[in-house]
Each structure stands twice: as C-alpha cells, then as structure tokens.
Write a protein that holds these residues in place. Structure first.
Motif, PDB file in Angstrom:
ATOM      1  N   THR A 271       0.827  -1.209   0.000  1.00  0.00           N
ATOM      2  CA  THR A 271       0.000   0.000   0.000  1.00  0.00           C
ATOM      3  C   THR A 271       0.859   1.257   0.000  1.00  0.00           C
ATOM      4  N   ILE A 272       1.881   1.282   0.854  1.00  0.00           N
ATOM      5  CA  ILE A 272       2.768   2.439   0.938  1.00  0.00           C
ATOM      6  C   ILE A 272       3.548   2.609  -0.353  1.00  0.00           C
ATOM      7  N   PHE A 273       3.971   1.492  -0.948  1.00  0.00           N
ATOM      8  CA  PHE A 273       4.701   1.582  -2.218  1.00  0.00           C
ATOM      9  C   PHE A 273       3.849   2.250  -3.289  1.00  0.00           C
ATOM     10  N   LEU A 274       2.609   1.812  -3.443  1.00  0.00           N
ATOM     11  CA  LEU A 274       1.740   2.372  -4.476  1.00  0.00           C
ATOM     12  C   LEU A 274       1.458   3.846  -4.230  1.00  0.00           C
ATOM     13  N   HIS A 275       1.204   4.193  -2.970  1.00  0.00           N
ATOM     14  CA  HIS A 275       0.908   5.590  -2.649  1.00  0.00           C
ATOM     15  C   HIS A 275       2.115   6.483  -2.932  1.00  0.00           C
ATOM     16  N   HIS A 276       3.287   6.074  -2.459  1.00  0.00           N
ATOM     17  CA  HIS A 276       4.479   6.884  -2.678  1.00  0.00           C
ATOM     18  C   HIS A 276       4.872   6.924  -4.147  1.00  0.00           C
ATOM     19  N   PHE A 277       4.648   5.844  -4.853  1.00  0.00           N
ATOM     20  CA  PHE A 277       4.932   5.824  -6.292  1.00  0.00           C
ATOM     21  C   PHE A 277       4.147   6.927  -6.997  1.00  0.00           C
ATOM     22  N   SER A 278       2.865   7.058  -6.658  1.00  0.00           N
ATOM     23  CA  SER A 278       2.026   8.060  -7.319  1.00  0.00           C
ATOM     24  C   SER A 278       2.425   9.482  -6.952  1.00  0.00           C
TER      25      SER A 278
ATOM     26  N   ARG B  74      11.089   9.527 -16.058  1.00  0.00           N
ATOM     27  CA  ARG B  74      12.160   9.717 -17.054  1.00  0.00           C
ATOM     28  C   ARG B  74      11.707   9.317 -18.452  1.00  0.00           C
ATOM     29  N   PHE B  75      10.748   8.378 -18.549  1.00  0.00           N
ATOM     30  CA  PHE B  75      10.340   7.857 -19.849  1.00  0.00           C
ATOM     31  C   PHE B  75       8.917   8.251 -20.226  1.00  0.00           C
ATOM     32  N   LEU B  76       8.311   9.138 -19.448  1.00  0.00           N
ATOM     33  CA  LEU B  76       6.955   9.587 -19.732  1.00  0.00           C
ATOM     34  C   LEU B  76       6.947  11.071 -20.083  1.00  0.00           C
ATOM     35  N   THR B  77       5.973  11.472 -20.871  1.00  0.00           N
ATOM     36  CA  THR B  77       5.767  12.899 -21.098  1.00  0.00           C
ATOM     37  C   THR B  77       5.166  13.506 -19.832  1.00  0.00           C
ATOM     38  N   THR B  78       5.172  14.838 -19.762  1.00  0.00           N
ATOM     39  CA  THR B  78       4.639  15.499 -18.568  1.00  0.00           C
ATOM     40  C   THR B  78       3.164  15.180 -18.371  1.00  0.00           C
ATOM     41  N   SER B  79       2.376  15.212 -19.433  1.00  0.00           N
ATOM     42  CA  SER B  79       0.944  14.911 -19.302  1.00  0.00           C
ATOM     43  C   SER B  79       0.728  13.460 -18.866  1.00  0.00           C
ATOM     44  N   SER B  80       1.485  12.534 -19.463  1.00  0.00           N
ATOM     45  CA  SER B  80       1.348  11.119 -19.086  1.00  0.00           C
ATOM     46  C   SER B  80       1.775  10.882 -17.644  1.00  0.00           C
ATOM     47  N   THR B  81       2.757  11.634 -17.163  1.00  0.00           N
ATOM     48  CA  THR B  81       3.220  11.480 -15.788  1.00  0.00           C
ATOM     49  C   THR B  81       2.081  11.689 -14.804  1.00  0.00           C
ATOM     50  N   PHE B  82       1.324  12.747 -14.991  1.00  0.00           N
ATOM     51  CA  PHE B  82       0.224  13.034 -14.057  1.00  0.00           C
ATOM     52  C   PHE B  82      -0.949  12.079 -14.255  1.00  0.00           C
ATOM     53  N   GLN B  83      -1.160  11.612 -15.465  1.00  0.00           N
ATOM     54  CA  GLN B  83      -2.232  10.644 -15.701  1.00  0.00           C
ATOM     55  C   GLN B  83      -1.926   9.310 -15.031  1.00  0.00           C
ATOM     56  N   VAL B  84      -0.687   8.852 -15.185  1.00  0.00           N
ATOM     57  CA  VAL B  84      -0.294   7.599 -14.533  1.00  0.00           C
ATOM     58  C   VAL B  84      -0.323   7.753 -13.012  1.00  0.00           C
ATOM     59  N   ALA B  85       0.163   8.891 -12.501  1.00  0.00           N
ATOM     60  CA  ALA B  85       0.155   9.122 -11.060  1.00  0.00           C
ATOM     61  C   ALA B  85      -1.261   9.095 -10.487  1.00  0.00           C
ATOM     62  N   THR B  86      -2.209   9.680 -11.206  1.00  0.00           N
ATOM     63  CA  THR B  86      -3.604   9.663 -10.752  1.00  0.00           C
ATOM     64  C   THR B  86      -4.146   8.239 -10.720  1.00  0.00           C
ATOM     65  N   SER B  87      -3.857   7.469 -11.758  1.00  0.00           N
ATOM     66  CA  SER B  87      -4.341   6.079 -11.820  1.00  0.00           C
ATOM     67  C   SER B  87      -3.764   5.239 -10.688  1.00  0.00           C
ATOM     68  N   VAL B  88      -2.468   5.390 -10.430  1.00  0.00           N
ATOM     69  CA  VAL B  88      -1.832   4.612  -9.364  1.00  0.00           C
ATOM     70  C   VAL B  88      -2.368   5.033  -7.997  1.00  0.00           C
ATOM     71  N   ALA B  89      -2.652   6.323  -7.809  1.00  0.00           N
ATOM     72  CA  ALA B  89      -3.225   6.787  -6.542  1.00  0.00           C
ATOM     73  C   ALA B  89      -4.586   6.154  -6.297  1.00  0.00           C
ATOM     74  N   ILE B  90      -5.385   5.998  -7.344  1.00  0.00           N
ATOM     75  CA  ILE B  90      -6.691   5.338  -7.205  1.00  0.00           C
ATOM     76  C   ILE B  90      -6.510   3.868  -6.841  1.00  0.00           C
ATOM     77  N   VAL B  91      -5.571   3.201  -7.509  1.00  0.00           N
ATOM     78  CA  VAL B  91      -5.287   1.792  -7.203  1.00  0.00           C
ATOM     79  C   VAL B  91      -4.817   1.630  -5.765  1.00  0.00           C
ATOM     80  N   ALA B  92      -3.972   2.546  -5.290  1.00  0.00           N
ATOM     81  CA  ALA B  92      -3.470   2.473  -3.918  1.00  0.00           C
ATOM     82  C   ALA B  92      -4.608   2.578  -2.912  1.00  0.00           C
TER      83      ALA B  92
END
Length: 448
Positions: free
Chosen positions: A13-20, A162-180
C-alpha cells in the motif's frame, strides 16, 4: 502469520501511494515555471508560491497530525489512512487533465488544502501500524524496511517519469493513486485490537471504541499512557516533559526537518537557475539518491541497527546529512557535484527511521498513534518556519539583487541547521529495555 500478511499489505500500500506522489516531483518544477514564468529559468514568484504553500501546509498539519494520530488509536489505522489516500487523488487529477495557468492555480489551491491533512499523515499512521505489530527489539529494522519501501517507490516513480511525457506522468500518477486507495481499503487489515476482538466501533459512531489499554502500575521504563480525550497543547507538553529521550528526539525531529524542507525547496530552483535542469535531469538526480537510500534501508539498516543501536545510527545519519548539504553550495562551479552528493543518501537516510523508533519506544502500546502524531506535528512546525526562512533567501541569492555572489547561500544555511540536529542527537542515550511480555496493552500478540 496474520500480522505478517498485514505488514506485507502495508508495504504494498505504501509503495503504491508513494509511487504516485513521488513520480510527479521531477515534473512539478517545470510545470510551475511554465505556468507562472514561461520561457524563464529563474522565477521569484514560483519560489514564493512554493514557500507559501509549504507554510500553509505546515500550519494545517501542525493541527491535524496529533488529531489524526489520536483518532487512529481509537478507530484504527485503516479508517484514518482512507482520508489521505482519497484526498491525494484530486490534485493529481487536475494536472492530469490540463497544466495551463488556470488549471495550475486550481491544482495549487486544492493541493494546499488537501496537504494539510495528507502531508505526513500516511507516514505517521504507517509507523504506528508497524509499532502495533512489531516488538521493540525488531522495530528499528522494520521501520528501516518501511523507509526502504518508500525509497524503492521513489526510485521507480522517478524512473517512470524519465520515460513519460509530462501529461502522461500526471495521468499515470492519478491512476496509481486510485489503485493504492482501493488496495488499502480491500486488502489491508486494521491493526488495532481489543483484548478479545478487532476494533468494531465505526469512526462516526457516538459510542466508545472497543479498545482496552490498561496502564501498568510500575513500569521500569516509565512509559507514558496519555491522552484520554482528543489531543491538546497541554497533552503535547505533558508528553514532552514525561520523557527526556522523547523531548530530545523532538528537538532532533524539528531541526532535521527544518533543514530537509529548506534543502528540498532551495535545491530544485537552484539547479534550475544555475544549470537549467529539466524534468529528466531532476529524475536522474532523484533516482541516484533513491537507489542509494533503498539499498541502505533495506540491506544495511537491518544489520546495523541491532549492532549499533538506533541512537548511534541516528547520529551517523545526521552527520552524513550535514556532509551532503555542505557539498552542494559550491556546485555552481561543477555540474556533476549534485550527482556525486546524492550518493551520501546511503547513510543519511538512517536518521528518520531511527528517530521514529526512539519515539515509539518511549510510549505505551496504545499510544503509538499519538506519539507519532505529536512528532509529525513538530515536523509540521518546521514546515511552517522553513519556507519563511529559506524561500526569501533562495529568491534573493538567485536574483541579480544578491548582496554577494553566493547562489547556494540558502543551502549552506540548511547545513548549519542540520548540524544543530546532529549535536542534539549525540546527547540521546539508549533507554533501558524490558522483556516484551511485561508490556501490557491492546496489542498483546505482537509479531514474534
């Protein structure tokens, strides 16, 4: 066995939250600069707004952290973890949708408000969760592993950026936060028990929580059982006076966090102004630091903590933190110095887990949330003072109005503050230990 599974779910749980949350850090400086000062590498407005946000967040968390810790002792860690996990999603979703100036200000306002509750609360509650399930002798090692999980998330998040665009970075972060948030609600068991059953009182119930926490009549460690009601200033003062070691750890927490927050806020804009760092270079720098920290917390700390003790390890960590900070200001002459300085995190990452371990051993088993919340509140006080002190210094010495040519002056000042924390840590002496079976409380079946 059940508690082992509980800890594994907590780590995930902590890993997913901090990842996002960590994966957006390298990008947020560029987003802020583009929204406020497009086409420029130096922007006093961005520095001051970041400092103001940090100060307001500090005011909120100063009030909320003791309250969150206290409520978690009554209603369970999981119920209180739900709040920051859910609130974290909304600011990320705004920048995932758009990063124009208007949306940036919407993010800025919402992030400031939610950070009053979210900032530090996940860390505080996860430490209390571990203390519920791990005996004193193993607590420093598991706290180190918990910090190492955070460092692994830090590394993975920054590599992803490092491998994502700025827009994709926030989209992925939002998705991972929901999963967490979903993972935590579905799979994480609550750690608070009464003597015969799990905690059953819902957080909105008017009834009393089903927690039994007897106070020992004669405890040779002088562990305190406090806070019969909600926390107050008098409660915090009484807790600080009840244990000399606790009060010393509180002083270390204040000055070390004052230095860390000042360093973080100053370094990003310093590197942006002097070396034109962008998202990718910030990510590279953070990956180096994160990998070194993860290796240290996951491998070295479980070995060194039982041998040296958390008190000595705390001093070692703070000493190398001072060395790390003092190596940065002259780096305006050599661009590779920040990368080399990041390697110091192999040793300075010891300080936070060791300080929290020392605190956890000074209170009874049913007061872990309150004690960690009190320390988090003190760290929040540092969060109020840090931007007031270091943001103006950073903006001044990066501008053309600097009284003398020393762009890293504010960073050097954080080094002096860190040295105060190191000196105080030397004065902390190990508290006497007692057998685990003599500790009574709400968690009598701690992990062996």
């Amino acid at each position: 066995m059940e508690k082992t599974f509980g800890l594994s779910h907590l780590f995930m749980t902590i890993f997913l939250h901090h990842f996002s949350t960590f994966m957006v850090i390298p990008a947020i400086t560029d987003v802020t600069m583009t929204a406020l000062c497009p086409g420029r590498d130096e922007c006093s407005l961005a520095i001051y707004l970041t400092g103001f946000q940090q100060a307001i967040t500090g005011v909120g968390t100063l009030v909320m952290m003791p309250l969150v810790g206290n409520l978690s002792d009554k209603y369970g860690r999981k119920a209180l973890l739900t709040v920051p996990f859910c609130l974290t999603i909304f600011p990320l979703a705004i920048l995932a949708y758009s990063r124009t100036t208007g949306f940036f200000y919407a993010y800025y306002i919402l992030r400031t408000l939610t950070a009053m509750v979210c900032e530090g609360s996940v860390h505080c509650l996860s430490l209390a969760y571990v203390a519920d399930n791990v005996p004193e002798g193993r607590r420093a090692s598991v706290f180190g592993i918990l910090a190492g999980i955070g460092s692994c998330a830090f590394v993975c998040g920054n590599i992803s950026t490092r491998f994502l665009t700025t827009s994709s970075t926030f989209q992925v972060a939002t998705s991972v936060a929901i999963v967490a948030a979903l993972y935590m609600r579905i799979l994480l068991p609550d750690s608070i028990r009464s003597d015969h059953e799990r905690l059953k009182t819902p957080i909105l119930s008017k009834g009393k929580a089903a927690i039994s926490c007897p106070v020992e009549e004669k405890d040779s460690t002088n562990k305190v059982q406090l806070f019969q009601g909600l926390p107050s200033i008098q409660d915090a003062v009484f807790l600080l006076k009840s244990s000399t070691i606790f009060s010393q750890a509180a002083v270390v927490a204040f000055f070390s966090n004052l230095a860390d927050l000042g360093l973080h806020a100053s370094t990003l804009y310093y590197l942006k102004a002097k070396f034109h760092f962008n998202k990718n270079q910030f990510a590279d720098l953070m990956v180096i630091s994160g990998i070194a920290g993860a290796i240290s917390q996951l491998l070295l700390m479980p070995i060194l903590a039982p041998v040296l003790g958390e008190e000595r390890l705390l001093s070692i960590g703070l000493l190398f933190n001072c060395a790390h900070v003092c190596s940065l200001p002259p780096s305006h002459l050599q661009k590779n110095v920040p990368y080399a300085a990041a390697v110091f995190s192999v040793l300075f990452v010891f300080s936070q887990p060791c300080m929290r371990t020392i605190v956890s051993k000074q209170v009874g088993p049913c007061e872990q949330g309150k004690a960690q919340g009190c320390i988090s509140g003190i760290c929040s006080l540092a969060g109020i003072i840090s931007p007031l002190a270091f943001s103006p210094l950073t903006a001044l010495f990066l501008s053309e109005r600097a009284p003398f040519n020393f762009p890293g002056f504010s960073i050097m000042c954080t080094g002096f503050v860190s040295m105060i924390a190191f000196i105080q840590s030397i004065m902390i002496r190990a508290a006497p230990r007692i057998p685990l079976e003599r500790v009574s409380g709400c968690n009598t079946d701690a992990l062996a």
